[in-house]
Scaffold this motif. Sequence first.
Motif, short mmCIF file in Angstrom:
data_model
loop_
_atom_site.label_atom_id
_atom_site.label_comp_id
_atom_site.label_asym_id
_atom_site.label_seq_id
_atom_site.Cartn_x
_atom_site.Cartn_y
_atom_site.Cartn_z
N LEU A 1 0.83 -1.21 0.00
CA LEU A 1 0.00 0.00 0.00
C LEU A 1 0.86 1.26 0.00
N TYR A 2 1.98 1.21 0.70
CA TYR A 2 2.91 2.35 0.71
C TYR A 2 3.39 2.64 -0.71
N LEU A 3 3.88 1.61 -1.39
CA LEU A 3 4.44 1.83 -2.72
C LEU A 3 3.35 2.21 -3.72
N LEU A 4 2.20 1.54 -3.70
CA LEU A 4 1.14 1.87 -4.65
C LEU A 4 0.62 3.29 -4.40
N GLY A 5 0.53 3.68 -3.13
CA GLY A 5 0.10 5.04 -2.83
C GLY A 5 1.01 6.08 -3.44
N ILE A 6 2.32 5.80 -3.43
CA ILE A 6 3.29 6.72 -4.03
C ILE A 6 3.18 6.70 -5.56
N LEU A 7 3.10 5.50 -6.14
CA LEU A 7 3.05 5.39 -7.59
C LEU A 7 1.75 5.96 -8.17
N LEU A 8 0.68 6.02 -7.36
CA LEU A 8 -0.58 6.57 -7.83
C LEU A 8 -0.59 8.10 -7.86
N HIS A 9 0.39 8.72 -7.22
CA HIS A 9 0.43 10.18 -7.26
C HIS A 9 0.67 10.63 -8.70
N PRO A 10 -0.08 11.63 -9.16
CA PRO A 10 0.06 12.07 -10.56
C PRO A 10 1.48 12.39 -10.98
N ASP A 11 2.29 12.93 -10.07
CA ASP A 11 3.67 13.30 -10.42
C ASP A 11 4.56 12.10 -10.70
N ASN A 12 4.12 10.89 -10.29
CA ASN A 12 4.96 9.70 -10.43
C ASN A 12 4.51 8.76 -11.55
N ARG A 13 3.50 9.16 -12.31
CA ARG A 13 2.91 8.25 -13.30
C ARG A 13 3.89 7.82 -14.37
N GLU A 14 4.82 8.67 -14.73
CA GLU A 14 5.74 8.36 -15.83
C GLU A 14 7.04 7.71 -15.34
N ILE A 15 7.22 7.61 -14.04
CA ILE A 15 8.48 7.05 -13.51
C ILE A 15 8.43 5.53 -13.56
N PRO A 16 9.37 4.89 -14.27
CA PRO A 16 9.37 3.42 -14.30
C PRO A 16 9.79 2.86 -12.95
N GLY B 1 13.38 -4.39 -16.65
CA GLY B 1 13.02 -3.20 -15.89
C GLY B 1 14.22 -2.35 -15.53
N MET B 2 15.37 -2.99 -15.26
CA MET B 2 16.58 -2.23 -14.93
C MET B 2 17.03 -1.37 -16.12
N ARG B 3 16.88 -1.91 -17.33
CA ARG B 3 17.25 -1.11 -18.51
C ARG B 3 16.33 0.10 -18.65
N GLN B 4 15.04 -0.10 -18.37
CA GLN B 4 14.09 1.02 -18.45
C GLN B 4 14.41 2.08 -17.40
N VAL B 5 14.75 1.64 -16.20
CA VAL B 5 15.10 2.58 -15.13
C VAL B 5 16.35 3.36 -15.52
N ARG B 6 17.34 2.63 -16.05
CA ARG B 6 18.59 3.30 -16.43
C ARG B 6 18.34 4.35 -17.51
N GLU B 7 17.59 3.98 -18.53
CA GLU B 7 17.32 4.91 -19.64
C GLU B 7 16.55 6.14 -19.15
N PHE B 8 15.56 5.93 -18.28
CA PHE B 8 14.77 7.05 -17.78
C PHE B 8 15.61 7.99 -16.94
N ARG B 9 16.40 7.44 -16.02
CA ARG B 9 17.20 8.31 -15.15
C ARG B 9 18.32 9.00 -15.92
N ARG C 1 18.05 9.93 -19.02
CA ARG C 1 17.37 10.97 -19.78
C ARG C 1 17.00 12.15 -18.89
N LYS C 2 16.61 11.86 -17.64
CA LYS C 2 16.19 12.91 -16.71
C LYS C 2 17.34 13.45 -15.86
N ASP C 3 18.54 12.88 -16.09
CA ASP C 3 19.73 13.30 -15.32
C ASP C 3 19.52 13.07 -13.82
N ASP C 4 18.85 11.97 -13.47
CA ASP C 4 18.64 11.60 -12.07
C ASP C 4 19.69 10.56 -11.67
N ALA C 5 20.02 10.51 -10.40
CA ALA C 5 21.05 9.59 -9.92
C ALA C 5 20.57 8.14 -10.05
#
Length: 456
Positions: free
Chosen positions: A268-283, A334-342, A344-348
């Motif tokens: 529930l903790y994780l789904l609650g975070i992922l349901l926030h509109p700001d997190n919809r595009e984060i893999p 999924g790790m490849r998707q995370v790597r590509e997204f971060r 692209r977004k210059d996130d750590a």
Amino acid sequence: MTEMTVDARVSPEGPLAVLSKAEVNKLLDTSQGGLYRLLHNCSLAVLNCGNYMDDGKELLERYRSFSIQVIQEERGIKLEVTGAPANAFVDGYMIKGIKEHLFAVLRDIVYVSDEINDNPKFDLNNSEGITNAVFHILRNANIIRPRTEPKLIVCWGGHSISREEYNYTKEVGYQIGLRGMNICTGCGPGAMKGPMKGATIGHAKQRINNGHYIGISEPGIIAAESPNPIVNDLVILPDIEKRLEAFVRTGHGIVVFPGGAGTAEEILYLLGILLHPDNREIPFPLIFTGPHSALEYFKQINQFIGDTLGFEAQQRYKIIIDDPARVAREMRTGMRQVREFRHRKDDAYYFNWLLRINPEFQLPFVPSHENMANLELHKNQERHQLAADLRRVFSGIVAGNVKDEGIRAIEQYGHFEIKGDAEIMEPVDRLLSAFVDQQRMKLPGKAYVPCYKIVK
């Protein structure tokens, strides 16, 4: 029953070899504001490694004579333990891994007391300040490692699982290890130990000699879930909310095995975070998995999520039954998707700064009888806000089941009363009843006495 105990004096291994006089005095302070009780309880839990009992109150009562003292010497510090569980020693010497965990406890308690609490740099009443504090605690514990690829898989699941489910967690861990990924868990037994055990074999076969097995705990739960011996990096966060944030900030994907109230809290903790509109595009790869015998369990979890949080929440995870290799392949993708997204977004890669976590998921929730009765359990609100209070329901039940303070509160005041709209409370009641019927609330052989009462 009289437990075998040992007295010993041990020297630190690692960076924490010296303490100031002020730090030592705080650690020896037995007053309500002192750190001794925190050091005592967490240290006893670490020394109880391998002797699982999932009851913080029982552990403290079984080892009433246990004490720990910090000895300040010219060349540094030592810890003197009296009445320690004998299974932490071999031929009179403390097991090296347990000794490392013991000093990890000391390191984190001292750091949080000196550097985080009452420090104006960390405003623990707002979201940014809390996230900053979590980052600094993890960095101080050497959990944050720059210049590494995304490959840390968090594994959640219950301590009270069947042998078949436990063996399945090992097989998933093995497949993850074969693919060069590391494991992070809540560090206890059951589904927290199995993936690490499997990954060690996978890493060995691939000649990976620097496998990372991270255990993340907090003072309230560590007595019920003593760190398993495979953990090579243990960190103690100050409370359950910061522990959960540490999982989702450092992990690159999460695998959920069967569990009970604590696992439901994590979901529930994780789904609650992922349901926030700001997190919809984060893999954020999320897989629910177990052997074929766990199919009905995950049907119940999926139905509960659909009934309470809706179809959108169900789209944030995959359910994979009885296929460990597929779980690992999906995580590798999924790790490849995370790597590509971060990238692209210059996130750590080492800390998920972009993830939006609202204060209702960060501020510590005290599961008192009053707070449990006042939770907002209705659908007339945003889904991520409902998830926050549903998470608190299960957090309170975990406290009443296994945490020392929670157990004593139930003994003194009776059941927690959980109130809400029928369309929410009926799915909650069905899920909790299923957990009880499947013996997922306590270790096998222990009768479960509910700490809660559902009021519709």
